[in-house]
Motif scaffolding. Structure first.
Motif, PDB file in Angstrom:
ATOM      1  N   VAL A 194       0.830  -1.205   0.000  1.00 45.64           N
ATOM      2  CA  VAL A 194       0.000   0.000   0.000  1.00 45.64           C
ATOM      3  C   VAL A 194       0.866   1.257   0.000  1.00 45.64           C
ATOM      4  N   GLN A 195       2.045   1.188   0.602  1.00 45.87           N
ATOM      5  CA  GLN A 195       2.960   2.334   0.540  1.00 45.87           C
ATOM      6  C   GLN A 195       3.472   2.543  -0.883  1.00 45.87           C
ATOM      7  N   MET A 196       3.791   1.468  -1.570  1.00 42.35           N
ATOM      8  CA  MET A 196       4.268   1.586  -2.952  1.00 42.35           C
ATOM      9  C   MET A 196       3.163   2.099  -3.870  1.00 42.35           C
ATOM     10  N   LEU A 197       1.932   1.656  -3.622  1.00 40.55           N
ATOM     11  CA  LEU A 197       0.800   2.152  -4.406  1.00 40.55           C
ATOM     12  C   LEU A 197       0.610   3.648  -4.175  1.00 40.55           C
ATOM     13  N   ALA A 198       0.761   4.082  -2.932  1.00 38.67           N
ATOM     14  CA  ALA A 198       0.611   5.503  -2.606  1.00 38.67           C
ATOM     15  C   ALA A 198       1.640   6.344  -3.352  1.00 38.67           C
ATOM     16  N   ILE A 199       2.870   5.867  -3.404  1.00 39.28           N
ATOM     17  CA  ILE A 199       3.926   6.595  -4.121  1.00 39.28           C
ATOM     18  C   ILE A 199       3.574   6.721  -5.599  1.00 39.28           C
ATOM     19  N   ALA A 200       3.082   5.645  -6.186  1.00 39.09           N
ATOM     20  CA  ALA A 200       2.745   5.661  -7.612  1.00 39.09           C
ATOM     21  C   ALA A 200       1.548   6.574  -7.895  1.00 39.09           C
ATOM     22  N   TYR A 255      -0.751  11.144 -10.526  1.00 46.14           N
ATOM     23  CA  TYR A 255      -1.913  12.029 -10.491  1.00 46.14           C
ATOM     24  C   TYR A 255      -1.649  13.330  -9.735  1.00 46.14           C
ATOM     25  N   GLN A 256      -0.424  13.484  -9.256  1.00 49.09           N
ATOM     26  CA  GLN A 256       0.026  14.750  -8.660  1.00 49.09           C
ATOM     27  C   GLN A 256      -0.954  15.308  -7.618  1.00 49.09           C
ATOM     28  N   TYR A 257      -1.280  14.470  -6.648  1.00 51.42           N
ATOM     29  CA  TYR A 257      -2.130  14.910  -5.542  1.00 51.42           C
ATOM     30  C   TYR A 257      -1.425  15.979  -4.719  1.00 51.42           C
ATOM     31  N   ASP A 258      -2.194  16.934  -4.240  1.00 53.29           N
ATOM     32  CA  ASP A 258      -1.660  17.999  -3.387  1.00 53.29           C
ATOM     33  C   ASP A 258      -1.721  17.526  -1.935  1.00 53.29           C
ATOM     34  N   ILE A 259      -0.804  16.627  -1.580  1.00 49.94           N
ATOM     35  CA  ILE A 259      -0.775  16.046  -0.239  1.00 49.94           C
ATOM     36  C   ILE A 259       0.664  15.956   0.253  1.00 49.94           C
ATOM     37  N   GLU A 318      -6.208   9.915  12.732  1.00 50.98           N
ATOM     38  CA  GLU A 318      -6.453  10.707  11.521  1.00 50.98           C
ATOM     39  C   GLU A 318      -6.812   9.796  10.351  1.00 50.98           C
ATOM     40  N   PHE A 319      -6.098   8.690  10.238  1.00 50.73           N
ATOM     41  CA  PHE A 319      -6.388   7.719   9.176  1.00 50.73           C
ATOM     42  C   PHE A 319      -7.809   7.179   9.321  1.00 50.73           C
ATOM     43  N   ASP A 320      -8.185   6.834  10.543  1.00 53.19           N
ATOM     44  CA  ASP A 320      -9.509   6.261  10.780  1.00 53.19           C
ATOM     45  C   ASP A 320     -10.634   7.275  10.564  1.00 53.19           C
ATOM     46  N   ASP A 321     -10.364   8.551  10.879  1.00 54.73           N
ATOM     47  CA  ASP A 321     -11.401   9.582  10.735  1.00 54.73           C
ATOM     48  C   ASP A 321     -11.636   9.983   9.275  1.00 54.73           C
ATOM     49  N   ARG A 322     -10.600   9.861   8.462  1.00 56.18           N
ATOM     50  CA  ARG A 322     -10.682  10.139   7.023  1.00 56.18           C
ATOM     51  C   ARG A 322     -11.245  11.533   6.710  1.00 56.18           C
ATOM     52  N   LYS A 323     -10.742  12.538   7.409  1.00 59.67           N
ATOM     53  CA  LYS A 323     -11.190  13.908   7.169  1.00 59.67           C
ATOM     54  C   LYS A 323     -10.154  14.754   6.439  1.00 59.67           C
ATOM     55  N   THR A 324      -8.881  14.472   6.652  1.00 56.55           N
ATOM     56  CA  THR A 324      -7.836  15.240   5.973  1.00 56.55           C
ATOM     57  C   THR A 324      -7.573  14.650   4.597  1.00 56.55           C
ATOM     58  N   ASN A 325      -6.952  15.437   3.722  1.00 56.34           N
ATOM     59  CA  ASN A 325      -6.644  14.945   2.375  1.00 56.34           C
ATOM     60  C   ASN A 325      -5.703  13.748   2.434  1.00 56.34           C
ATOM     61  N   GLU A 326      -4.742  13.791   3.361  1.00 55.22           N
ATOM     62  CA  GLU A 326      -3.791  12.684   3.486  1.00 55.22           C
ATOM     63  C   GLU A 326      -4.498  11.399   3.919  1.00 55.22           C
ATOM     64  N   SER A 385     -18.385   0.462  -2.416  1.00 53.06           N
ATOM     65  CA  SER A 385     -18.342   0.533  -0.955  1.00 53.06           C
ATOM     66  C   SER A 385     -17.543   1.702  -0.413  1.00 53.06           C
ATOM     67  N   TYR A 386     -16.558   2.183  -1.180  1.00 53.50           N
ATOM     68  CA  TYR A 386     -15.659   3.211  -0.672  1.00 53.50           C
ATOM     69  C   TYR A 386     -15.743   4.476  -1.535  1.00 53.50           C
ATOM     70  N   ASP A 387     -15.407   5.583  -0.924  1.00 52.03           N
ATOM     71  CA  ASP A 387     -15.499   6.873  -1.624  1.00 52.03           C
ATOM     72  C   ASP A 387     -14.258   7.114  -2.487  1.00 52.03           C
ATOM     73  N   TYR A 388     -14.103   6.303  -3.515  1.00 53.90           N
ATOM     74  CA  TYR A 388     -12.981   6.485  -4.434  1.00 53.90           C
ATOM     75  C   TYR A 388     -13.163   7.791  -5.211  1.00 53.90           C
ATOM     76  N   ASP A 389     -12.088   8.530  -5.368  1.00 59.37           N
ATOM     77  CA  ASP A 389     -12.163   9.680  -6.256  1.00 59.37           C
ATOM     78  C   ASP A 389     -11.999   9.190  -7.702  1.00 59.37           C
ATOM     79  N   ASN A 390     -12.027  10.106  -8.639  1.00 55.14           N
ATOM     80  CA  ASN A 390     -12.009   9.738 -10.054  1.00 55.14           C
ATOM     81  C   ASN A 390     -10.748   8.970 -10.448  1.00 55.14           C
ATOM     82  N   ASN A 391      -9.611   9.341  -9.861  1.00 60.52           N
ATOM     83  CA  ASN A 391      -8.354   8.682 -10.222  1.00 60.52           C
ATOM     84  C   ASN A 391      -8.302   7.235  -9.733  1.00 60.52           C
TER      85      ASN A 391
END
Length: 237
Positions: free
Chosen positions: A45-51, A56-60, A119-127, A189-195
């Protein structure tokens, strides 16, 4: 407790995740000599995050995301890998946070790390939103790889309670493969964004192991090991 002992205690605890096999793969009777552990999922999941950040040049803050993902499964050292089909999200959060608090007791940065997990569990920040999507999609990508390797027989699921879940059956009755079902399940089931949705759809429509076929060949040819092995083969054949 000495700092050196704190370091080793935390390391040894986390090392246990190398031997915690992902419950979903056991439930679905994945037949493979070596099945993914929680520690391997964390790496994936860390490698996927890097890719995803790269393409997609997320502002995070990607460094914060990587740190967040490194610790997002700490609870499973004590409670194991409990799926959503076994325990509801809120109950898992409660016992998970209690487990994390105990695991981190030996570290000075306990509050900082606990904060990242909350923070991860709350899912409120962009990160946190980004990290959560990576966590869910990575599982489906690994599922796709197992499916392409024919590791799952849908006719051998008598003891699998997840297989009988109405949400799962809804997709399987449409004639979807095991991995197609999970990819579609994730999209609904999950709030996937367009990317993330585009990547998920790409995986549904492509054999993803083929994507690295030429890369593996090129790497192999560019190593001295390749030439050394050729010499050995010529000697014996």
């Amino acid at each position: 407790m000495e700092k050196e002992e704190n370091v080793i205690k935390y390391y040894v605890l986390c090392n246990k995740l190398k031997n915690v096999i992902r419950t979903g793969w056991k439930d679905w009777n994945v037949e493979k000599k070596r099945i993914e552990s929680v520690a391997e999922h964390i790496f994936g999941v860390q490698m996927l995050a890097i890719a995803m950040k790269s393409e997609y040049q997320y502002d995070i803050d990607i460094y914060k995301v990587i740190y967040m993902l490194a610790v997002h499964e700490l609870e499973e050292i004590y409670i194991g890998d409990l799926t959503q089909f076994v325990l509801s999200g809120e109950k898992k959060k409660k016992i998970g946070h209690e487990a994390v608090s105990e695991i981190l007791d030996c570290l000075i940065d306990k509050k900082e790390i606990e904060g990242l997990i909350l923070e991860f569990d709350d899912r409120k920040t962009n990160e946190a939103k980004f990290a959560f999507q990576c966590d869910k999609l990575e599982c489906d990508l690994q599922c796709r790889l197992y499916d392409e390797e024919n590791c799952v027989d849908l006719n051998n699921q008598e003891s699998n309670t997840t297989f009988k879940d109405p949400r799962v059956q809804k997709f399987l009755k449409k004639g979807m493969s095991w991995s197609e079902m999970w990819l579609k399940f994730g999209q609904e089931s999950y709030d996937y964004d367009n990317n993330f949705t585009k990547v998920s759809n790409y995986v549904i429509n492509h054999n993803i192991k083929e994507s690295i076929k030429n890369v593996e060949v090129n790497i192999w040819k560019d190593t001295y090991y390749y030439y050394y092995l050729l010499k050995i083969l010529k000697r014996y054949y």
